[in-house]
Design an enzyme around this catalytic site. Sequence first.
Site, PDB file in Angstrom:
ATOM      1  N   GLY A   1       0.807  -1.214   0.000  1.00  0.00           N
ATOM      2  CA  GLY A   1       0.000   0.000   0.000  1.00  0.00           C
ATOM      3  C   GLY A   1       0.844   1.270   0.000  1.00  0.00           C
ATOM      4  O   GLY A   1       2.031   1.229  -0.282  1.00  0.00           O
ATOM      5  N   ALA A   2       0.180   2.406   0.318  1.00  0.00           N
ATOM      6  CA  ALA A   2       0.792   3.742   0.151  1.00  0.00           C
ATOM      7  C   ALA A   2       1.351   3.826  -1.273  1.00  0.00           C
ATOM      8  O   ALA A   2       2.535   4.082  -1.498  1.00  0.00           O
ATOM      9  CB  ALA A   2       1.861   4.015   1.206  1.00  0.00           C
TER      10      ALA A   2
ATOM     11  N   GLY B   1       5.390   3.960  -9.014  1.00  0.00           N
ATOM     12  CA  GLY B   1       6.137   2.703  -9.161  1.00  0.00           C
ATOM     13  C   GLY B   1       5.179   1.526  -9.124  1.00  0.00           C
ATOM     14  O   GLY B   1       5.194   0.649 -10.007  1.00  0.00           O
ATOM     15  N   HIS B   2       4.314   1.512  -8.108  1.00  0.00           N
ATOM     16  CA  HIS B   2       3.307   0.450  -8.022  1.00  0.00           C
ATOM     17  C   HIS B   2       2.367   0.511  -9.243  1.00  0.00           C
ATOM     18  O   HIS B   2       2.011  -0.526  -9.818  1.00  0.00           O
ATOM     19  CB  HIS B   2       2.443   0.615  -6.768  1.00  0.00           C
TER      20      HIS B   2
ATOM     21  N   GLN C   1       7.846  -9.357   7.880  1.00  0.00           N
ATOM     22  CA  GLN C   1       9.056  -8.889   7.208  1.00  0.00           C
ATOM     23  C   GLN C   1       9.655  -7.652   7.875  1.00  0.00           C
ATOM     24  O   GLN C   1      10.626  -7.085   7.375  1.00  0.00           O
ATOM     25  CB  GLN C   1       8.805  -8.634   5.722  1.00  0.00           C
TER      26      GLN C   1
ATOM     27  N   GLY D   1       8.915  -5.091  -8.634  1.00  0.00           N
ATOM     28  CA  GLY D   1       9.779  -3.995  -9.078  1.00  0.00           C
ATOM     29  C   GLY D   1      11.253  -4.318  -8.902  1.00  0.00           C
ATOM     30  O   GLY D   1      11.653  -4.942  -7.922  1.00  0.00           O
TER      31      GLY D   1
ATOM     32  N   GLN E   1      15.015  -8.757  -3.577  1.00  0.00           N
ATOM     33  CA  GLN E   1      13.715  -9.405  -3.341  1.00  0.00           C
ATOM     34  C   GLN E   1      13.243 -10.136  -4.606  1.00  0.00           C
ATOM     35  O   GLN E   1      12.774 -11.284  -4.546  1.00  0.00           O
ATOM     36  CB  GLN E   1      12.693  -8.339  -2.935  1.00  0.00           C
TER      37      GLN E   1
ATOM     38  N   SER F   1       9.331   5.515  -3.488  1.00  0.00           N
ATOM     39  CA  SER F   1       9.179   4.564  -2.388  1.00  0.00           C
ATOM     40  C   SER F   1       8.101   5.089  -1.457  1.00  0.00           C
ATOM     41  O   SER F   1       8.005   6.308  -1.244  1.00  0.00           O
ATOM     42  CB  SER F   1      10.496   4.451  -1.616  1.00  0.00           C
TER      43      SER F   1
HETATM   44  P1  AMP Z   1       6.018  -2.406  -1.552  1.00  0.00           P
HETATM   45  O1  AMP Z   1       4.635  -1.849  -1.461  1.00  0.00           O
HETATM   46  O2  AMP Z   1       7.098  -1.434  -1.167  1.00  0.00           O
HETATM   47  O3  AMP Z   1       6.149  -3.762  -0.905  1.00  0.00           O
HETATM   48  O4  AMP Z   1       6.267  -2.662  -3.100  1.00  0.00           O
HETATM   49  C1  AMP Z   1       5.393  -3.471  -3.861  1.00  0.00           C
HETATM   50  C2  AMP Z   1       6.004  -3.710  -5.208  1.00  0.00           C
HETATM   51  O5  AMP Z   1       6.224  -2.468  -5.872  1.00  0.00           O
HETATM   52  C3  AMP Z   1       7.381  -4.401  -5.120  1.00  0.00           C
HETATM   53  O6  AMP Z   1       7.472  -5.359  -6.162  1.00  0.00           O
HETATM   54  C4  AMP Z   1       8.331  -3.258  -5.329  1.00  0.00           C
HETATM   55  O7  AMP Z   1       9.581  -3.647  -5.864  1.00  0.00           O
HETATM   56  C5  AMP Z   1       7.560  -2.412  -6.325  1.00  0.00           C
HETATM   57  N1  AMP Z   1       8.056  -1.024  -6.307  1.00  0.00           N
HETATM   58  C6  AMP Z   1       8.191  -0.225  -5.224  1.00  0.00           C
HETATM   59  N2  AMP Z   1       8.732   0.951  -5.585  1.00  0.00           N
HETATM   60  C7  AMP Z   1       8.956   0.883  -6.921  1.00  0.00           C
HETATM   61  C8  AMP Z   1       9.512   1.781  -7.890  1.00  0.00           C
HETATM   62  N3  AMP Z   1       9.951   2.976  -7.565  1.00  0.00           N
HETATM   63  N4  AMP Z   1       9.560   1.369  -9.174  1.00  0.00           N
HETATM   64  C9  AMP Z   1       9.125   0.139  -9.538  1.00  0.00           C
HETATM   65  N5  AMP Z   1       8.588  -0.754  -8.679  1.00  0.00           N
HETATM   66  C10 AMP Z   1       8.514  -0.383  -7.390  1.00  0.00           C
END
Ligand code: AMP
Length: 282
Positions: A30-31, A35-36, A60, A147, A153, A185
Amino acid sequence: MQIFRTIPEFRNFRKNLPREMKVGFVPTMGALHEGHASLVSSSAKENDITISSVFVNPTQFGPKEDLSKYPRMLEKDAEILEKNGATVLFAPSTAEIYPESPSQIGFTIQSLGDKLCGASRPGHFNGVVQVVSLLFHIVRPDNAYFGEKDFQQLMIIRQLVAEQHFEVNIHGCPIVRESDGLAMSSRNLYLSAEERSQAVVLSQILFYLKEHYHQFKDADAVKSFVSEQISKKSVMRLDYFEILSEKGLKDIAVWENTEKPHAFIAAFCGNTRLIDNIPLFS
Ligand code: AMP
């Protein structure tokens, strides 16, 4: 977009999907940001339906990490998901995913998990693999999108899929950056204005190294350069900098090595830990 909060409701929906329908999956905490969104729109292009999950996975997070203050904004997340083509949002509670607390079954990861973020955040990837495995069992996707921002990861999830024989194709998606280069992020939300302006040094270092790394004698010389750059920033503290082979994340001793070198950095900006990475070869 349909929203499911429990596993039985989600499973009821999932089992009624026609077998020939291609299911794409984007797991998140979330948030959400662009990127997401890029992961969701890739999935929407390549699948008949796209399921995204929002679940802040407690297993985690280390005991001193930001689990309780991790940003939660489900309504806004749902809007972003819908706008980018998600068909379903799965947003379970912690008790739904982990009926036993503490959970009794887990994973351990060998060499891929003991370096970089694995060394700085002991147990982090065990938790990531645990939740991704659980979500794959529940969602049963054909394609899943991760990502490259979290490059280690992504490598570990590919290993999980290979070793556990999950029938899912893993797609790695490029890092989406702010206009000044900072990798997007959810944790950027924690940064003060001063921290935000200094945080850009991470991507600046990586972009510089992509062009110039051959001018350094060896990996140690690059590390000293990186430490020096970070030490000039008053609110930043280097956690790690490493150049490893893209395949297997192994140490690269010799520059002329044929292995593809990839640079990884993590640093604290105030109290916020940020990560970034870049392939050094082109
Ligand atoms: P998270 O919510 O941080 O667990 O991220 C969820 C997914 O979004 C993961 O596969 C991350 O690698 C991807 N992700 C987060 N930030 C970015 C970004 N800036 N560009 C591309 N993918 C991203």
